[in-house]
Every structure is written in structure tokens, then in C-alpha cells.
Design an enzyme around this catalytic site. Sequence first.
Site, mmCIF file in Angstrom:
data_model
loop_
_atom_site.group_PDB
_atom_site.id
_atom_site.type_symbol
_atom_site.label_atom_id
_atom_site.label_comp_id
_atom_site.label_asym_id
_atom_site.label_seq_id
_atom_site.Cartn_x
_atom_site.Cartn_y
_atom_site.Cartn_z
ATOM 1 N N THR A 1 46.478 29.176 40.979
ATOM 2 C CA THR A 1 47.105 30.355 40.162
ATOM 3 C C THR A 1 48.807 30.361 40.014
ATOM 4 O O THR A 1 49.043 30.755 39.049
ATOM 5 C CB THR A 1 46.864 31.658 40.982
ATOM 6 O OG1 THR A 1 45.230 31.737 41.185
ATOM 7 C CG2 THR A 1 46.998 32.767 40.458
ATOM 8 N N LYS B 1 49.942 45.069 35.565
ATOM 9 C CA LYS B 1 49.255 44.557 36.658
ATOM 10 C C LYS B 1 49.778 45.518 38.124
ATOM 11 O O LYS B 1 50.926 45.411 38.434
ATOM 12 C CB LYS B 1 49.538 43.223 37.224
ATOM 13 C CG LYS B 1 48.871 42.534 38.406
ATOM 14 C CD LYS B 1 49.230 41.124 38.430
ATOM 15 C CE LYS B 1 48.455 40.656 39.696
ATOM 16 N NZ LYS B 1 48.962 39.099 40.204
ATOM 17 N N ARG C 1 58.011 31.303 51.341
ATOM 18 C CA ARG C 1 59.043 32.544 51.352
ATOM 19 C C ARG C 1 58.609 34.042 51.128
ATOM 20 O O ARG C 1 59.090 35.019 51.493
ATOM 21 C CB ARG C 1 60.207 32.243 50.316
ATOM 22 C CG ARG C 1 59.884 32.255 48.817
ATOM 23 C CD ARG C 1 60.301 33.699 48.244
ATOM 24 N NE ARG C 1 60.334 33.943 46.828
ATOM 25 C CZ ARG C 1 59.595 34.577 46.158
ATOM 26 N NH1 ARG C 1 58.843 35.355 46.925
ATOM 27 N NH2 ARG C 1 59.632 34.577 44.848
ATOM 28 N N GLU D 1 57.614 32.089 34.004
ATOM 29 C CA GLU D 1 58.986 32.852 34.347
ATOM 30 C C GLU D 1 59.916 31.647 34.817
ATOM 31 O O GLU D 1 59.740 30.893 35.535
ATOM 32 C CB GLU D 1 58.535 33.779 35.492
ATOM 33 C CG GLU D 1 57.525 34.981 35.075
ATOM 34 C CD GLU D 1 57.060 35.583 36.337
ATOM 35 O OE1 GLU D 1 56.682 36.769 35.892
ATOM 36 O OE2 GLU D 1 57.233 35.325 37.307
ATOM 37 N N ASP E 1 52.965 42.237 40.067
ATOM 38 C CA ASP E 1 54.091 41.480 39.906
ATOM 39 C C ASP E 1 54.306 41.174 38.465
ATOM 40 O O ASP E 1 55.160 40.263 38.050
ATOM 41 C CB ASP E 1 54.061 40.211 40.812
ATOM 42 C CG ASP E 1 52.941 39.415 40.254
ATOM 43 O OD1 ASP E 1 52.265 39.547 39.273
ATOM 44 O OD2 ASP E 1 52.812 38.270 40.943
#
Length: 349
Positions: free
Chosen positions: A93, A240, A121, A65, A236
Site C-alpha cells: 500500500t 479519508k 518512524r 506525495e 491521512d
Amino acid sequence: MTLAPSDKALVPFVSVDNMMKLVYHIGIEPMLAGLADYIEADFRRWALFDKTPRIASHSEEGVIELMPTSDGEVYGFKYVNGHPKNTKAGLQTVTAFGLLANVGNGYPVLLSEMTVLTALRTAATSAMVAKHLAPKGADTMAMIGAGAQSEFQSLAMKALVGLKSVRLYDIDPKATEKAARNLTGMGLKVVQCRTPEESMEGAQIITTCTADKQYATILSDNMVGSGVHINAIGGDCPGKTELAAGVLHRSTIFVEYPEQTRIEGEIQQLDPDHPVTEMWQVISGEAPGRTSAEQITLFDSVGFAIEDFSALRYIRDHIGGTDYYMNLDLLADPDDPRDLFGMLQRAAP
């Protein structure tokens, strides 16, 4: 002849090694709190930002992404992947890196690793939201999923919310043991649980963070009592999820950016017009957060580009005067901006 790069060619770069050194220079909990402050500040100026769902390239193995945004003065993006099967090959991951650039001239001003920074974050965002939504006096969290996020989540909740106890559960007992070991001596009571139901005992905050790309039921409806705050961060991407639909229907749902969350979050299970509240509205006082002790609040978090922008902005502001970055010769700087080929010729052996 080796030509030394000019100052215009150099971009500060924070490596993984330097990011870890910066964390210990600042302190883990102070850094989590500082990141939360930056994220909250940017949520308060939400209207200034370009906002778009992240650009995703899905495959059978996972997803890659890009997450871009700009406040009109600074542009930022993050590259991030999610490949749940990677751990079986000894790989992460999630890996990531990010960049900030000056909107006025397009020149990058920071390049940074974001594998470690994303973990920080994400935890800072969770705790910042819990500060606004969790029950008053919440001091116990159920942590379902003891992977790479669990320790960060626990320490962020400690720093911002006053968490005293974390109850860990993972389908893999070795992961639970790992998280418990890492949290030893960190000022938290750590309880290793054998079932997800056991982890719920006495918890006012419930965090779910599992990796498998599937419709899963990590939290069934009968596991969730009234008066809790759910921090759902594992769902996310499309296909899922972690929560039973019944939990969603009983909860007041808060999101980052609805256009992205309806595609990727828990609420992909619900009707497209199911009501949700954007967190920036709560933070700026435009919408209520928790309104009663019995209410179930749910932060359906999928991660949003503005949070990465905030994290990169924090790093940019905190590396000055330190040795925790290096300058990369990243940009061409010919003597004449129109003569790039001439610059190449001068470098000929």
C-alpha cells in the site's frame, strides 16, 4: 576504459535489505526507542525547520506525495505513495524512499529506502506522543486495523509506554491472524477480537489504522469512554477519516502541523478554527498535555516531514562503522567543475 568514481561522487545508500539488517543489528525495540528520541529532539527545535504541507498528487487509485523540510543545515525529503488497492495485486500500500543533503553545498549525504523506515518512524512517533498523553499506567491497547503498521505500533508502545497487552481487530480475519502470529513471542499478550467493540474492552490506548480512502466510521461515539488516549493514524489525506465527529468533539486534540492536518486529518470534519494543540508545544512545555484522568486525548496524526527528517538523521548517525550501506556513484565529479562535457568525453568507449 572504466573510470573509477571519486569520493565526491559517492553517496551512502541504505537498501531495504540493509535496513532490515540494521534493525536487527540495533534491535527492533531499541531502534524504535532511538527513533522516538530523535523525533522528540527535533520537535523541541521545531522553530528551526521549514514547514509546509506535503505536496500531493491525487488520483482515483491513490496518492503520490513529496515531504520536504530543512533545519537550515540539512535538507531532507521523502517520496511516498498511498494506494489502498495495491494489496489485491500483491503490492505494498505504501512505498517510500528519502534523501538528506548538505544545505551548504547542496550535495546529498544519504539516500535510503523508507518503506520499512516509515513504518518504524510512524510507530515511534505514536509511542512518543502516547508517552506524553496516555493515561498513567496505560498497559492495554486496542489496535483497529491489522495491516502493515500494527506490529510496529504494538512494539513501539511496549518499548516506550510499557504496553503489556494488545487487542487486535481487522475487518479481514486473516489480517488479524497475521498480526497475532507476528507478535507471538514478542513479550505482549495478544488477543484476537471479532468486533471493534470487543477490542475496546479494558483498553486505555486506542489506535486506528485502516487503509481505505473514504470517510469511514471506525470509531463511533458510543465506543469511546472517558479517560482514554486515541492514536488516529489512518486518516491521512482529504476524504479519508476514521472517527465519528462526536468523538472529536469530546476529545482534546493534538496534531503535528495544523495547516496539513486540517486538510488531511480527522479534523477535516470540523470547523477550520476548531482548537487544536501542536505536539511540539506539549513536548517543549509551552502547552499542557493530559490534564485529568477523565480526559480523552486524541493524536490526529497524518505524518509530517520533520519525522522523516529525524528518521533519516538517525540512520545517517547509525550506519557509520557498519556494513549496512553501500556507496552509490550518484554525483558527477569532473576534474574541472566547469567541464562536465569533458568528463563525458573521457568516458567514451
